[in-house]
Design an enzyme around this catalytic site. Structure first.
Site, mmCIF file in Angstrom:
data_model
loop_
_atom_site.group_PDB
_atom_site.id
_atom_site.type_symbol
_atom_site.label_atom_id
_atom_site.label_comp_id
_atom_site.label_asym_id
_atom_site.label_seq_id
_atom_site.Cartn_x
_atom_site.Cartn_y
_atom_site.Cartn_z
ATOM 1 N N GLU A 160 -29.470 17.097 -14.295
ATOM 2 C CA GLU A 160 -30.564 17.015 -13.411
ATOM 3 C C GLU A 160 -30.787 18.531 -12.547
ATOM 4 O O GLU A 160 -29.775 19.032 -12.204
ATOM 5 C CB GLU A 160 -30.029 15.809 -12.316
ATOM 6 C CG GLU A 160 -29.896 14.476 -12.544
ATOM 7 C CD GLU A 160 -29.070 13.794 -11.724
ATOM 8 O OE1 GLU A 160 -29.155 12.389 -11.924
ATOM 9 O OE2 GLU A 160 -28.200 14.189 -11.144
ATOM 10 N N ASP A 196 -25.537 6.205 -9.116
ATOM 11 C CA ASP A 196 -26.423 7.196 -8.678
ATOM 12 C C ASP A 196 -27.434 7.578 -9.889
ATOM 13 O O ASP A 196 -27.884 8.578 -10.100
ATOM 14 C CB ASP A 196 -25.625 8.330 -8.393
ATOM 15 C CG ASP A 196 -24.895 8.940 -9.268
ATOM 16 O OD1 ASP A 196 -24.423 8.527 -10.189
ATOM 17 O OD2 ASP A 196 -23.973 9.946 -9.038
HETATM 18 N N1 LIG Z 1 -23.884 10.035 -4.466
HETATM 19 C C1 LIG Z 1 -23.462 11.202 -4.746
HETATM 20 O O1 LIG Z 1 -24.021 12.187 -3.860
HETATM 21 C C2 LIG Z 1 -22.537 11.574 -5.724
HETATM 22 C C3 LIG Z 1 -21.704 12.900 -5.653
HETATM 23 C C4 LIG Z 1 -20.764 13.267 -6.620
HETATM 24 C C5 LIG Z 1 -20.500 12.142 -7.555
HETATM 25 N N2 LIG Z 1 -21.078 11.151 -7.762
HETATM 26 C C6 LIG Z 1 -20.788 9.925 -8.553
HETATM 27 O O2 LIG Z 1 -19.396 9.638 -8.169
HETATM 28 C C7 LIG Z 1 -18.770 8.985 -9.126
HETATM 29 C C8 LIG Z 1 -17.452 9.456 -9.087
HETATM 30 O O3 LIG Z 1 -17.404 10.822 -9.369
HETATM 31 P P1 LIG Z 1 -16.247 11.502 -9.802
HETATM 32 O O4 LIG Z 1 -16.530 13.086 -9.869
HETATM 33 O O5 LIG Z 1 -14.927 11.288 -8.894
HETATM 34 O O6 LIG Z 1 -15.761 11.214 -11.166
HETATM 35 P P2 LIG Z 1 -14.448 10.839 -11.878
HETATM 36 O O7 LIG Z 1 -14.758 10.553 -13.441
HETATM 37 O O8 LIG Z 1 -13.536 12.109 -11.586
HETATM 38 O O9 LIG Z 1 -13.806 9.576 -11.381
HETATM 39 C C9 LIG Z 1 -14.171 8.295 -11.551
HETATM 40 C C10 LIG Z 1 -12.882 7.424 -11.225
HETATM 41 O O10 LIG Z 1 -13.497 5.937 -11.258
HETATM 42 C C11 LIG Z 1 -12.555 5.162 -12.095
HETATM 43 N N3 LIG Z 1 -13.236 4.135 -12.428
HETATM 44 C C12 LIG Z 1 -14.072 3.763 -13.415
HETATM 45 N N4 LIG Z 1 -14.395 2.609 -13.316
HETATM 46 C C13 LIG Z 1 -13.775 1.779 -12.581
HETATM 47 C C14 LIG Z 1 -13.692 0.464 -12.193
HETATM 48 N N5 LIG Z 1 -14.234 -0.633 -12.693
HETATM 49 N N6 LIG Z 1 -12.750 0.304 -10.869
HETATM 50 C C15 LIG Z 1 -12.051 1.215 -10.487
HETATM 51 N N7 LIG Z 1 -12.108 2.620 -10.824
HETATM 52 C C16 LIG Z 1 -12.815 2.808 -12.004
HETATM 53 C C17 LIG Z 1 -12.066 6.058 -13.311
HETATM 54 O O11 LIG Z 1 -10.909 5.792 -13.632
HETATM 55 C C18 LIG Z 1 -11.912 7.532 -12.659
HETATM 56 O O12 LIG Z 1 -10.649 7.865 -11.894
HETATM 57 C C19 LIG Z 1 -19.622 9.295 -10.468
HETATM 58 O O13 LIG Z 1 -20.455 8.089 -10.647
HETATM 59 C C20 LIG Z 1 -20.604 10.365 -10.029
HETATM 60 O O14 LIG Z 1 -21.830 10.251 -10.645
HETATM 61 C C21 LIG Z 1 -22.007 10.707 -6.709
#
Ligand SMILES: NC(=O)c1ccc[n+]([C@@H]2O[C@H](COP(=O)([O-])OP(=O)(O)OC[C@H]3O[C@@H](n4cnc5c(N)ncnc54)[C@H](O)[C@@H]3O)[C@@H](O)[C@H]2O)c1
Length: 348
Positions: A64, A235
């Site tokens: 993005e 997101d």
């Molecule tokens: N809204 C925003 O501004 C924003 C900003 C950054 C990241 N994000 C989103 O936040 C999310 C997390 O990002 P990250 O960098 O921490 O990712 P990451 O991959 O480092 O961590 C995600 C975690 O979620 C866990 N997980 C997956 N499915 C699960 C479930 N059903 N129950 C419990 N845990 C589960 C995984 O095991 C992993 O540890 C991503 O989807 C990312 O796109 C959003």
């Protein structure tokens, strides 16, 4: 060889220098200071040139571009989201960004934004909770203990005043990693073995999981009256975390509706379902939390102004901290029209 003029040199904050900056300022203080910049920019909302981010979707994830401008500066972030990356040894989210002058178009900052995104996302979440979470909230459930997790916990401790975080992840190694990293923060850290256990007694629930599908991280019966939900992980189109019934019981707050309607939890609802824009709450034009029974939901997707604020903050830090190098990134012939001549002279 020509020496580039000062104007043609662009400060670059590498990952190494960003880490140095975070450790010099201190992560908690830096999150709080970035939150102040984000809040100030939300309060000048109408000044900004706003557009939903430009997303290139693939089977594996999304890439993005997130541009915006306040008329004086222009900024954009390049960011990816690839939920399967972690299993392949890559980050789910990586990013870099640029800040530029509007008057001549010259970039004035190039920065890593993987760490900065985690800081600004945490700052935004906690800032929003300051307006929406029940007063005196002390306990947060943190579901999804990946890269964003500890930044979120620290931000809520610093800005909202929580003292306890209840961690849950489908991968116990992620929870163990987060518990270890949070041990020295002064938070009471409780590792939970189910999402139901994690939400028990929590006034704030943060969902921060990564899955390229409509998942149900929270079911309706897990969300009691009065709770504030900070839903970060949903997101992207086709990527949500909350059961639709929770949305129907909540007052929903969003960054920029045209983007959130496509990417947020509310993609599950009709296009005219009422939502409140955060900038209006921050300016006192709309109500935030009304009473202690209300469920408030921040349907977070991350908006370009938050990255702009974070870049603006980093740019301001350059005057105080030597945590950057200058890149010879802009061609700078003595005669602006003699670009060819400058190249030719470089051969001799
Ligand atoms: N809204 C925003 O501004 C924003 C900003 C950054 C990241 N994000 C989103 O936040 C999310 C997390 O990002 P990250 O960098 O921490 O990712 P990451 O991959 O480092 O961590 C995600 C975690 O979620 C866990 N997980 C997956 N499915 C699960 C479930 N059903 N129950 C419990 N845990 C589960 C995984 O095991 C992993 O540890 C991503 O989807 C990312 O796109 C959003």
């Amino acid at each position: 060889m020509t020496t580039p003029s000062k104007l043609a040199l662009v400060p670059f904050v590498s990952v190494d220098n960003m880490m140095k900056l975070v450790n010099k300022i201190g992560p908690a203080q830096m999150i709080a200071e970035i939150a102040d910049y984000i809040e100030a920019d939300f309060k000048r909302w109408e000044l900004f040139d706003k557009t939903p981010r430009v997303a290139a979707h693939s089977e594996e994830g999304v890439i993005e571009l997130m541009p915006t401008s306040d008329g004086e500066s222009y900024g954009f972030k390049y960011v990816n989201g690839h939920p399967a990356n972690m299993a392949r040894g890559f980050q789910t989210v990586t990013a870099f960004g640029v800040l530029a002058r509007v008057d001549n178009g010259y970039p004035i900052l190039l920065s890593e934004m993987t760490i900065l995104t985690a800081l600004r996302t945490a700052a935004t979440s906690a800032l929003v909770a300051k307006y929406l979470a029940p007063k005196g909230s002390k306990t947060m459930a943190m579901i999804g203990n990946g890269a964003q997790c500890e930044f979120q916990a620290l931000a809520f401790k610093t800005i909202v005043g929580i003292d306890t975080v209840r961690l849950y992840d489908i991968d116990p190694d992620a929870t163990a990693k987060a518990a270890k990293n949070l041990a020295a923060t002064g938070l009471e850290v409780i590792s939970c073995t189910s999402p139901e256990d994690a939400v028990a007694g929590a006034q704030i629930i943060t969902t921060c999981t990564a899955d390229k599908q409509c998942a149900t991280i929270l079911t309706d019966n897990m969300v009691g009256a009065g709770v504030h939900i900070n839903a970060i992980g949903g997101d992207c189109p086709g990527k949500t975390e909350l059961h639709r019934d929770i949305l129907l019981r909540s007052d929903i707050f969003v960054e920029y509706p045209p983007q959130t309607r496509v990417e947020g939890e509310i993609q599950q609802l009709d296009d005219d379902h009422p939502v409140t824009e955060l900038w209006r709450v921050m300016l006192g034009q709309a109500e935030g939390r009304r009473d202690d029974k209300q469920i408030t939901l921040f349907d977070s997707v991350g908006f370009a102004t938050e990255d702009f604020s974070a870049l603006r903050y980093i740019h301001d830090q350059l005057a105080h901290h030597d945590t950057f190098v200058e890149l010879d990134m802009l061609a700078d012939p003595d005669d602006p029209r003699d670009l060819f001549g400058m190249v030719a002279r470089a051969a001799s």
